[in-house]
Design a protein around this motif. Structure first.
Motif, PDB file in Angstrom:
ATOM      1  N   GLY A   1      -6.495   2.333  -3.940  1.00 44.69           N
ATOM      2  CA  GLY A   1      -6.481   2.442  -5.402  1.00 44.69           C
ATOM      3  C   GLY A   1      -6.257   1.095  -6.059  1.00 44.69           C
ATOM      4  O   GLY A   1      -6.868   0.770  -7.090  1.00 44.69           O
ATOM      5  N   MET A   2      -5.367   0.288  -5.478  1.00 46.01           N
ATOM      6  CA  MET A   2      -5.096  -1.045  -6.016  1.00 46.01           C
ATOM      7  C   MET A   2      -6.341  -1.926  -5.922  1.00 46.01           C
ATOM      8  O   MET A   2      -6.681  -2.657  -6.856  1.00 46.01           O
ATOM      9  N   LEU A   3      -7.051  -1.849  -4.785  1.00 44.93           N
ATOM     10  CA  LEU A   3      -8.283  -2.617  -4.618  1.00 44.93           C
ATOM     11  C   LEU A   3      -9.347  -2.178  -5.620  1.00 44.93           C
ATOM     12  O   LEU A   3     -10.065  -3.008  -6.190  1.00 44.93           O
ATOM     13  N   ARG A   4      -9.446  -0.866  -5.854  1.00 44.70           N
ATOM     14  CA  ARG A   4     -10.407  -0.350  -6.834  1.00 44.70           C
ATOM     15  C   ARG A   4     -10.101  -0.885  -8.225  1.00 44.70           C
ATOM     16  O   ARG A   4     -11.001  -1.303  -8.961  1.00 44.70           O
ATOM     17  N   ASP A   5      -8.804  -0.890  -8.595  1.00 49.66           N
ATOM     18  CA  ASP A   5      -8.416  -1.365  -9.925  1.00 49.66           C
ATOM     19  C   ASP A   5      -8.705  -2.850 -10.092  1.00 49.66           C
ATOM     20  O   ASP A   5      -9.122  -3.294 -11.171  1.00 49.66           O
ATOM     21  N   ILE A   6      -8.473  -3.639  -9.030  1.00 51.74           N
ATOM     22  CA  ILE A   6      -8.771  -5.074  -9.106  1.00 51.74           C
ATOM     23  C   ILE A   6     -10.273  -5.298  -9.241  1.00 51.74           C
ATOM     24  O   ILE A   6     -10.729  -6.147 -10.012  1.00 51.74           O
ATOM     25  N   TRP A   7     -11.062  -4.507  -8.501  1.00 49.28           N
ATOM     26  CA  TRP A   7     -12.514  -4.663  -8.502  1.00 49.28           C
ATOM     27  C   TRP A   7     -13.112  -4.275  -9.861  1.00 49.28           C
ATOM     28  O   TRP A   7     -13.956  -4.982 -10.410  1.00 49.28           O
ATOM     29  N   THR A   8     -12.673  -3.148 -10.392  1.00 48.35           N
ATOM     30  CA  THR A   8     -13.250  -2.643 -11.646  1.00 48.35           C
ATOM     31  C   THR A   8     -12.561  -3.213 -12.876  1.00 48.35           C
ATOM     32  O   THR A   8     -13.075  -3.058 -13.990  1.00 48.35           O
ATOM     33  N   ARG A   9     -11.381  -3.822 -12.679  1.00 45.73           N
ATOM     34  CA  ARG A   9     -10.565  -4.342 -13.791  1.00 45.73           C
ATOM     35  C   ARG A   9     -10.149  -3.231 -14.760  1.00 45.73           C
ATOM     36  O   ARG A   9      -9.958  -3.451 -15.947  1.00 45.73           O
ATOM     37  N   LYS A  10     -10.058  -2.019 -14.231  1.00 44.17           N
ATOM     38  CA  LYS A  10      -9.561  -0.886 -14.998  1.00 44.17           C
ATOM     39  C   LYS A  10      -8.493  -0.184 -14.172  1.00 44.17           C
ATOM     40  O   LYS A  10      -8.634  -0.037 -12.964  1.00 44.17           O
ATOM     41  N   GLY A  11      -7.431   0.258 -14.824  1.00 46.26           N
ATOM     42  CA  GLY A  11      -6.349   0.898 -14.092  1.00 46.26           C
ATOM     43  C   GLY A  11      -6.055   2.301 -14.557  1.00 46.26           C
ATOM     44  O   GLY A  11      -4.939   2.804 -14.368  1.00 46.26           O
ATOM     45  N   ASN A  12      -7.051   2.958 -15.164  1.00 44.30           N
ATOM     46  CA  ASN A  12      -6.823   4.310 -15.678  1.00 44.30           C
ATOM     47  C   ASN A  12      -6.583   5.296 -14.536  1.00 44.30           C
ATOM     48  O   ASN A  12      -7.315   5.311 -13.553  1.00 44.30           O
ATOM     49  N   ILE A  13      -5.547   6.114 -14.678  1.00 42.32           N
ATOM     50  CA  ILE A  13      -5.241   7.142 -13.689  1.00 42.32           C
ATOM     51  C   ILE A  13      -4.720   8.372 -14.430  1.00 42.32           C
ATOM     52  O   ILE A  13      -3.898   8.259 -15.350  1.00 42.32           O
ATOM     53  N   SER A  14      -5.219   9.540 -14.086  1.00 50.19           N
ATOM     54  CA  SER A  14      -4.812  10.762 -14.785  1.00 50.19           C
ATOM     55  C   SER A  14      -3.366  11.117 -14.455  1.00 50.19           C
ATOM     56  O   SER A  14      -2.800  10.638 -13.466  1.00 50.19           O
ATOM     57  N   PHE A  15      -2.804  11.949 -15.296  1.00 54.38           N
ATOM     58  CA  PHE A  15      -1.416  12.390 -15.112  1.00 54.38           C
ATOM     59  C   PHE A  15      -1.242  13.052 -13.746  1.00 54.38           C
ATOM     60  O   PHE A  15      -0.310  12.747 -13.005  1.00 54.38           O
ATOM     61  N   LEU A  16      -2.173  13.940 -13.386  1.00 52.61           N
ATOM     62  CA  LEU A  16      -2.089  14.654 -12.117  1.00 52.61           C
ATOM     63  C   LEU A  16      -2.253  13.699 -10.934  1.00 52.61           C
ATOM     64  O   LEU A  16      -1.519  13.789  -9.944  1.00 52.61           O
ATOM     65  N   ALA A  17      -3.219  12.777 -11.030  1.00 55.91           N
ATOM     66  CA  ALA A  17      -3.443  11.820  -9.941  1.00 55.91           C
ATOM     67  C   ALA A  17      -2.233  10.922  -9.747  1.00 55.91           C
ATOM     68  O   ALA A  17      -1.867  10.577  -8.614  1.00 55.91           O
ATOM     69  N   CYS A  18      -1.593  10.543 -10.844  1.00 56.15           N
ATOM     70  CA  CYS A  18      -0.387   9.715 -10.767  1.00 56.15           C
ATOM     71  C   CYS A  18       0.733  10.472 -10.061  1.00 56.15           C
ATOM     72  O   CYS A  18       1.423   9.924  -9.201  1.00 56.15           O
ATOM     73  N   ALA A  19       0.896  11.747 -10.414  1.00 55.75           N
ATOM     74  CA  ALA A  19       1.915  12.575  -9.773  1.00 55.75           C
ATOM     75  C   ALA A  19       1.634  12.747  -8.283  1.00 55.75           C
ATOM     76  O   ALA A  19       2.550  12.662  -7.448  1.00 55.75           O
ATOM     77  N   MET A  20       0.371  12.958  -7.935  1.00 57.47           N
ATOM     78  CA  MET A  20      -0.005  13.128  -6.526  1.00 57.47           C
ATOM     79  C   MET A  20       0.246  11.840  -5.742  1.00 57.47           C
ATOM     80  O   MET A  20       0.743  11.881  -4.612  1.00 57.47           O
ATOM     81  N   GLN A  21      -0.114  10.711  -6.339  1.00 59.06           N
ATOM     82  CA  GLN A  21       0.096   9.437  -5.651  1.00 59.06           C
ATOM     83  C   GLN A  21       1.579   9.186  -5.396  1.00 59.06           C
ATOM     84  O   GLN A  21       1.978   8.802  -4.291  1.00 59.06           O
ATOM     85  N   MET A  22       2.404   9.411  -6.414  1.00 60.45           N
ATOM     86  CA  MET A  22       3.837   9.234  -6.236  1.00 60.45           C
ATOM     87  C   MET A  22       4.384  10.176  -5.170  1.00 60.45           C
ATOM     88  O   MET A  22       5.183   9.777  -4.316  1.00 60.45           O
TER      89      MET A  22
END
Length: 311
Positions: free
Chosen positions: A86-107
């Motif tokens: 996910g971190m690599l994707r955010d660096i590549w796309t220069r966007k860090g949007n993550i849904s509430f549910l995805a954030c909860a799942m990641q944590m």
């Protein structure tokens, strides 16, 4: 990189999406960071996959220590895969949007794998303690059934406790800013965005961090203290040097992992900047997982012999 979504004018409307800042505050280093983290991720995957393979197929590595190492390597792959892609994707796309549910799942998954790893490292230290300090009782004390129970207990404890902790955190109301100044959904930066009184939630975080970080760390230190005491009784200077080398490398990684995690979860956040928090987090999310295959396995003579046979 977009760092904010439009805030709702009404505080009664809860946030449905977060924005991870990540390393966007270092625009000149984006591709260097991407290349570095990508290579480190490949090293972690390759090193741990090799350990899983040889501990599974080589008949000479069918003892408790390598059983734990194989499980530990599988856990490490899961642990880093929650955050690095996910971190690599955010660096590549220069966007860090993550849904509430995805954030909860990641944590949730990060806490499960991290908490299980803390307990499994304690089990591995106990295994070495029994093997060195009580060698005659080792075959009975660490039989196959006991080993499976210890590994299963580590996983079950991590899953049950951390699912509860994640549910507690995401049951809070989030309103206002939705920007997380971090590279993944970790507890400290997420809980800062919650509305209302979070004192109870912070107390729970401290209690669970003590259970999963400080108590296992103290157990590991005591175990290795007794191991070193027994090593000093060895008559062979070469044997003492080899044993000390192994123990010191294990303890170095343990201190680095538990120490940096403790700083992040137990140190009051007013005492550290957000940039420092991200840097500290890199140690226990990427650096120590990259070091673990070398320290725990690939410096082991039996493992290297098994690898040569496999090749």
């Amino acid at each position: 990189m977009e760092t904010k979504l439009k805030a709702e004018e009404s505080n009664n409307t809860t946030i449905t999406e977060f924005v991870l800042v990540g390393f966007s505050d270092e625009p000149n280093l984006q591709w260097i960071l991407f290349g570095t983290f990508f290579i480190m991720y490949l090293i972690i995957l390759l090193g741990n996959s090799i350990i899983i393979l040889i501990t599974t197929v080589d008949p000479t590595l069918r003892n408790p220590m390598y059983f734990f190492l194989g499980n530990f390597s599988f856990l490490e792959i899961c642990y880093v895969t929650v955050t690095i892609p996910g971190m690599l994707r955010d660096i590549w796309t220069r966007k860090g949007n993550i849904s509430f549910l995805a954030c909860a799942m990641q944590m949730c998954f990060f806490l499960i794998f991290g908490g299980t790893e803390c307990l499994l490292l304690t089990v591995m230290a106990y295994d070495r303690y029994v093997a060195i300090c009580n060698p005659l009782h080792y075959p009975v004390a660490m039989n196959r059934r006991v080993c499976i129970q210890l590994v299963a207990g580590s996983w079950i404890s991590g899953i049950l406790v951390e699912i509860g902790q994640t549910c507690q955190i995401f049951s809070l109301s989030f309103c206002g800013s939705n920007t997380i100044n971090h590279f993944f959904c970790d507890i400290p930066p997420v809980i800062k965005l919650a509305c209302g009184d979070i004192a109870v939630n912070q107390m729970v975080v401290y209690i669970l961090a003590t259970m999963f970080l400080m108590l296992p760390f103290l157990w590991i230190v005591v175990s290795y203290g007794k191991i070193i005491s027994n090593i000093l009784k060895l008559s062979s200077a070469k044997g003492r040097a080899k044993a000390f080398s192994t123990c010191s490398s294990h303890l170095t990684v343990v201190i680095l992992f538990y120490g940096t995690a403790a700083i992040n979860y137990l140190l009051p956040k007013s005492n550290q900047s957000e940039g420092l928090g991200k840097l500290v987090c890199l140690f226990y999310t990427i650096l120590t997982p990259m070091m673990n295959p070398v320290v725990y396995s690939l410096r082991n003579k039996d493992v290297m012999v098994a690898l040569k046979r496999l090749l």
